[in-house]
Design an enzyme around this catalytic site. Sequence first.
Site, mmCIF file in Angstrom:
data_model
loop_
_atom_site.group_PDB
_atom_site.id
_atom_site.type_symbol
_atom_site.label_atom_id
_atom_site.label_comp_id
_atom_site.label_asym_id
_atom_site.label_seq_id
_atom_site.Cartn_x
_atom_site.Cartn_y
_atom_site.Cartn_z
ATOM 1 N N TYR A 251 0.720 -1.325 0.391
ATOM 2 C CA TYR A 251 -0.031 -0.201 0.093
ATOM 3 C C TYR A 251 0.870 1.516 0.341
ATOM 4 C CZ TYR A 251 -4.490 2.867 1.015
ATOM 5 O OH TYR A 251 -5.212 3.578 1.345
ATOM 6 N N PHE B 4 -10.585 17.399 -25.028
ATOM 7 C CA PHE B 4 -10.593 15.864 -25.018
ATOM 8 C C PHE B 4 -12.147 16.137 -23.803
ATOM 9 C CE2 PHE B 4 -11.648 12.273 -24.412
ATOM 10 C CZ PHE B 4 -11.945 11.133 -25.005
ATOM 11 N N ASP B 5 -13.068 15.484 -24.461
ATOM 12 C CA ASP B 5 -14.433 15.599 -23.839
ATOM 13 C C ASP B 5 -14.654 15.380 -22.081
ATOM 14 O OD1 ASP B 5 -14.728 14.143 -26.339
ATOM 15 O OD2 ASP B 5 -15.736 12.954 -26.233
ATOM 16 N N ASP C 6 -2.375 18.154 -21.411
ATOM 17 C CA ASP C 6 -2.940 17.472 -21.490
ATOM 18 C C ASP C 6 -1.777 16.041 -22.746
ATOM 19 O OD1 ASP C 6 -3.976 14.742 -22.680
ATOM 20 O OD2 ASP C 6 -6.185 15.733 -21.835
ATOM 21 N N ALA D 296 -1.725 12.781 -23.293
ATOM 22 C CA ALA D 296 -2.130 11.666 -23.536
ATOM 23 C C ALA D 296 -0.997 11.419 -25.049
ATOM 24 C CB ALA D 296 -2.991 11.322 -24.400
ATOM 25 N N LYS E 84 -2.785 5.386 -23.950
ATOM 26 C CA LYS E 84 -2.131 5.852 -25.023
ATOM 27 C C LYS E 84 -0.827 5.625 -25.101
ATOM 28 C CE LYS E 84 -6.303 8.439 -24.659
ATOM 29 N NZ LYS E 84 -7.170 7.660 -23.561
ATOM 30 N N HIS F 264 -24.699 9.152 -27.100
ATOM 31 C CA HIS F 264 -24.129 8.345 -28.306
ATOM 32 C C HIS F 264 -23.644 6.946 -27.174
ATOM 33 C CE1 HIS F 264 -20.375 10.196 -26.270
ATOM 34 N NE2 HIS F 264 -19.769 9.221 -26.322
HETATM 35 N N1 F0G Z 1 -7.162 13.916 -22.878
HETATM 36 C C1 F0G Z 1 -7.476 12.735 -23.939
HETATM 37 C C2 F0G Z 1 -6.681 14.185 -25.007
HETATM 38 C C3 F0G Z 1 -7.683 11.507 -24.780
HETATM 39 O O1 F0G Z 1 -7.859 11.490 -25.427
HETATM 40 C C4 F0G Z 1 -8.139 11.459 -23.139
HETATM 41 C C5 F0G Z 1 -9.108 9.567 -23.293
HETATM 42 C C6 F0G Z 1 -8.608 11.801 -21.974
HETATM 43 C C7 F0G Z 1 -7.873 12.538 -21.765
HETATM 44 C C8 F0G Z 1 -8.851 10.988 -20.826
HETATM 45 O O2 F0G Z 1 -7.963 9.527 -20.048
HETATM 46 O O3 F0G Z 1 -9.458 7.897 -20.959
HETATM 47 O O4 F0G Z 1 -7.605 7.644 -19.352
HETATM 48 O O5 F0G Z 1 -9.594 8.984 -18.276
HETATM 49 N N2 F0G Z 1 -9.351 9.120 -24.477
HETATM 50 C C9 F0G Z 1 -10.106 8.209 -25.155
HETATM 51 C C10 F0G Z 1 -10.239 7.972 -26.648
HETATM 52 C C11 F0G Z 1 -10.798 7.378 -24.304
HETATM 53 O O6 F0G Z 1 -10.635 7.189 -26.885
HETATM 54 O O7 F0G Z 1 -10.176 9.032 -26.778
HETATM 55 P P1 F0G Z 1 -8.763 8.286 -19.812
#
Ligand code: F0G
Length: 453
Positions: free
Chosen positions: A69, A121-122, A210, A212, A253, A444
């Site tokens: 832990y 991102f969304d 960000d 990713a 990613k 969606h």
């Molecule tokens: N930032 C970016 C640019 C992303 O593309 C994603 C996720 C996230 C943050 C969130 O990260 O999924 O680890 O919580 N993108 C995926 C996609 C889901 O299909 O583009 P996460």
Amino acid sequence: MELPPFKTKMVEPLTMRTRKEREGLIKKAGYNLFFINSADVMIDFLTDSGTGAMSENQWAALMQGDESYAGSSSFIRFKKAVQKVLGFPFVIPTHQGRGAESVFNTVLLNDGDSVTGNSPFDTTRAHIENRGSKIIDVTSGEAFSKKSLHGFKGNVNLKKLERVLIKNKTIRYVLLTITCNSVGGQPVSLENIRGVAKIAKKCSVPLFYDIARFAENSFFIKEREKRYRNWPISKIVLETMRHADGVLMSAKKDAIANMGGFIAMRDPLLYKKLAPQAILHEGFLNYGGMSGRDMETVAKGLYEGIEESYLRHRIEQARYLGESLHKAGVPVLRPIGGHAVYVNASEFLPHISWDRFPAHALAISLYIEGGIRGVEIGSLMEGRNPETGENRKARFELLRLAIPRRVYSREHFDYTIDVFKKIVKDKGRIKGMKFNYESPILRHFSSTFKLLS
Ligand code: F0G
């Protein structure tokens, strides 16, 4: 042709379904690809997130996972990798990218605050808005031009950024998403990053990224910015990170792990502020929602993700698929981005109006025709205006084909291109979609549909 810098040691069989079987399966799933079992998909381009193939070194490291832990040696190795590859001294692990977003925004944002940068991102957007804050998007105009072949469509419009930062005193931080998923996986140049950092500094606003897909972004910098042509990717990564106060990472990613994420930063005071929130929601600071073995895979994946031969092969895969589709008469966003090919469905299917979801209709056809799963990024995903209840029209009606890392070979792409060629011939027969059941949020994922006759 780029030779893949790896070979297969373990295989995952594909279930071959017939066209007729798929017609039944998708009907039963209410014409929603999120309700299709992966066993019924032959090529899964739904996402590149957590879907990569781990290397033998990652699998071996996984066996050394220390599940203690506190003070786990896996955490120590994980932290060391983040420090070495990215150059930030303080690291908070989280279960995935959105975990990092939640902790970070809960501490940094309050009602009435704002964030500016290129298109987030969304999930990032949702976490910012969930704090009662708003996003002021200053992505460069090139990103939204169909004709432009600009090499860095993820760039920020620097003049706009400066204006926004001077005028608006509610901005708590600038966020750069590299590469920019929401505008087609397009990169941001180092020149632009430097410009953003300079303006943010002048206005005393911190700069976060960000990251990713930071490794893919670095590859594009090497390929397209003359100054960095002879730099190793590892150096471009550090040069990129040097300008930021901190980063949010989804390790699913570019760290080629199946799960994981983190926040990394320079400021010990920020670390102190984030720590209690991280413990509350993600878990203790030495694991943050990841198991020890997850952290081992991220630690290894961070190094593998910046190997130039791997990146060249990966970027070439996306380019091969995208350019071949373009040649076959399928309009795609160009230049091709890092992790996905985005088909412009409203241009491909001009007979289907935006509120009949042409990109979703194309996704369904692609599944029926070839067992290939992509995802709509358009007006269906955009949802309704919460005030008026009207459907919101997206800037583009896109079908995204996201490419998992180290998973598919040239034959899978050739097959996909052949399926598209069949669709091109008969595209006039593709019909729009309407709701059978419309889910009130994130529609969606869970709505069902009917085909219009
Ligand atoms: N930032 C970016 C640019 C992303 O593309 C994603 C996720 C996230 C943050 C969130 O990260 O999924 O680890 O919580 N993108 C995926 C996609 C889901 O299909 O583009 P996460």
